[in-house]
Design a protein around this motif. Sequence first.
Motif, PDB file in Angstrom:
ATOM      1  N   GLU A 231      50.883  42.512 -28.700  1.00 27.93           N
ATOM      2  CA  GLU A 231      51.663  43.746 -28.695  1.00 27.93           C
ATOM      3  C   GLU A 231      50.871  44.937 -29.235  1.00 27.93           C
ATOM      4  O   GLU A 231      50.994  46.058 -28.734  1.00 27.93           O
ATOM      5  CB  GLU A 231      52.941  43.541 -29.507  1.00 27.93           C
ATOM      6  N   ILE A 263      59.030  40.976 -25.649  1.00 29.51           N
ATOM      7  CA  ILE A 263      60.156  41.745 -26.180  1.00 29.51           C
ATOM      8  C   ILE A 263      59.675  43.133 -26.600  1.00 29.51           C
ATOM      9  O   ILE A 263      58.670  43.279 -27.301  1.00 29.51           O
ATOM     10  CB  ILE A 263      60.801  41.021 -27.374  1.00 29.51           C
ATOM     11  N   ASN A 265      59.679  45.703 -28.899  1.00 36.46           N
ATOM     12  CA  ASN A 265      60.051  46.126 -30.245  1.00 36.46           C
ATOM     13  C   ASN A 265      59.975  47.654 -30.304  1.00 36.46           C
ATOM     14  O   ASN A 265      59.474  48.297 -29.369  1.00 36.46           O
ATOM     15  CB  ASN A 265      59.145  45.464 -31.294  1.00 36.46           C
ATOM     16  N   PRO A 266      60.465  48.290 -31.370  1.00 35.74           N
ATOM     17  CA  PRO A 266      60.490  49.751 -31.417  1.00 35.74           C
ATOM     18  C   PRO A 266      59.134  50.426 -31.186  1.00 35.74           C
ATOM     19  O   PRO A 266      59.057  51.417 -30.459  1.00 35.74           O
ATOM     20  CB  PRO A 266      61.023  50.041 -32.833  1.00 35.74           C
ATOM     21  N   LYS A 267      58.056  49.889 -31.750  1.00 31.38           N
ATOM     22  CA  LYS A 267      56.747  50.538 -31.594  1.00 31.38           C
ATOM     23  C   LYS A 267      56.235  50.435 -30.164  1.00 31.38           C
ATOM     24  O   LYS A 267      55.697  51.394 -29.612  1.00 31.38           O
ATOM     25  CB  LYS A 267      55.742  49.934 -32.572  1.00 31.38           C
ATOM     26  N   LEU A 292      66.184  49.848 -24.052  1.00 35.11           N
ATOM     27  CA  LEU A 292      65.698  49.234 -25.293  1.00 35.11           C
ATOM     28  C   LEU A 292      66.870  48.707 -26.122  1.00 35.11           C
ATOM     29  O   LEU A 292      67.804  49.456 -26.427  1.00 35.11           O
ATOM     30  CB  LEU A 292      64.896  50.244 -26.124  1.00 35.11           C
ATOM     31  N   CYS A 294      66.791  47.708 -29.290  1.00 33.17           N
ATOM     32  CA  CYS A 294      66.717  48.184 -30.679  1.00 33.17           C
ATOM     33  C   CYS A 294      65.992  49.518 -30.703  1.00 33.17           C
ATOM     34  O   CYS A 294      64.808  49.602 -30.366  1.00 33.17           O
ATOM     35  CB  CYS A 294      65.979  47.154 -31.538  1.00 33.17           C
TER      36      CYS A 294
END
Length: 509
Positions: A231, A263, A265-267, A292, A294
């Motif tokens: 990621e 997945i 993730n926010p970043k 998204l 989250c």
Amino acid sequence: MLKASAANSQLTAHLPAPSKDSKPSSTSISSNYKPNRLRILKKCSHLIQFKQVHARIIKTPLQDADAHLSKLIEALVGSANLPYARLVFEQIILPSTFAFNIMIKGYGTNNLGCKGIDLYIRMRHQGLEPDKFTYPFLLKACNGLKQGKGVHSLVVKDKRFSSEIHSLTSLVTFYCSFGDVESARLLFDRMPEKNVVTWTGIIAGYVKQKRYKEGIELFYQMKNHGVEINELTLVCVLSACANLGALEIGQWMHEFIDRKKIILNPKLGAALIDMYAKCGHIDKASLVFQTLPCKGVYVWNAMIGGLAMHGYGIEAIDRFREMQGNGIKPDGITFIAVLSACSHSGLVEKGKEIFDSMRKDYQIKPSIKHYGCFVDLLCRAGLLNDAYDVIINMPLEPNGVLWGTLLNACAATANVELAEAAMQQLMVLEPFNDANYVLISNIYAAKKRWDDVARIRKILKDRQIVIKPGHSLIQVDNVVHEFMVGDGRHPRSEEIHDMLEKVAITLKD
């Protein structure tokens, strides 16, 4: 005292001398340690609880008490109780390499690197050998390239670690963190073995130095070597794509994420939104935002910033309100994005209101970047005198960006008086920035002040300032091509010029 090794002597040439309280001795750790005895450490969250465990270790006679204390130190460092961790450390009669490593790591991650370096020197004086974690932790304690190069010399001289992937990867990351990409690349190219952390570290180094094209080229090499992409790699490469406008590569990355069922993730989600927005596809950025699961502050900031750069000021402010309605607290970057939205959309009064609310309603002290956005807002609205007043009255020292923004705005209106005031500051702050001299020269030329134009040209000549040619980037078939004014280095330069002539002729007809 045991004789210090040649490697240790090399380090002391670059690093501070050992503390006066260093006590030389020799040791080895007991191998009888049983982790289940201190399982309770994982449940401790307060210093009082750690102290209770400490007391229990002291009161209970254990053959491997030092090992238990070392584990206690690890838990204390992990919970940011560094002073108490040092107190426990000093109670160990014969600290192990593990105990030293944990303390060095703790000092390094808490900006107390000198204490960590002192501990390393003490460890070596006590005759303890470093393990594969020692040098990576020691690098975290270094506060400059000189110290890091001292550690590098130790790694090279220690046959156990001169080709060891963890130590060498830490060195690559260290050099990149201090902007020395050349040293990092030299080391990277010589490494016999590389893993995903190594590749990601060097790519991140290039991206951090805004050498995006080289970062993407390295990513292709990484992919061709069959290294698994994680990621963090994706975030780094998406950032490079965003800044280059490399949409095709960015879309491939998005497809890769979907194909591998990674997945968001926010970043990673924020990186995708930023890439699409900077590549001109705010609709796709919005689609990613909506899907998204989250949405952290990174995601909201990326979406608001994307709307801002596309001139959707009202929509950006709506997202800002929606963000707060969803219980997400805005940070400094949020306000940079919102102020930028106001600036690009000419929402002067709203921008003033938001700037004033930062400190009053959110207890966020405006940084130089916030003032930069506010000055840009006023300059774009033609309020040059107001912008000048903000610059000279702000509590922070104005930098070249603020004065440059004012100078650029003066060029649009040929405001000589304010332009000269800005240029006077820029000649001190950015004495070799050719763009500033070009701007002030154009302002003088617009007013037919040819003597001043000649004076600026003389300054450029006397200071040996070379005016950099303009350049542009375009992506074709996943390859980023760079063009500069008067540059004939492109391999298909002749074809390009022939096509330009045909276009020019067609336009005339």
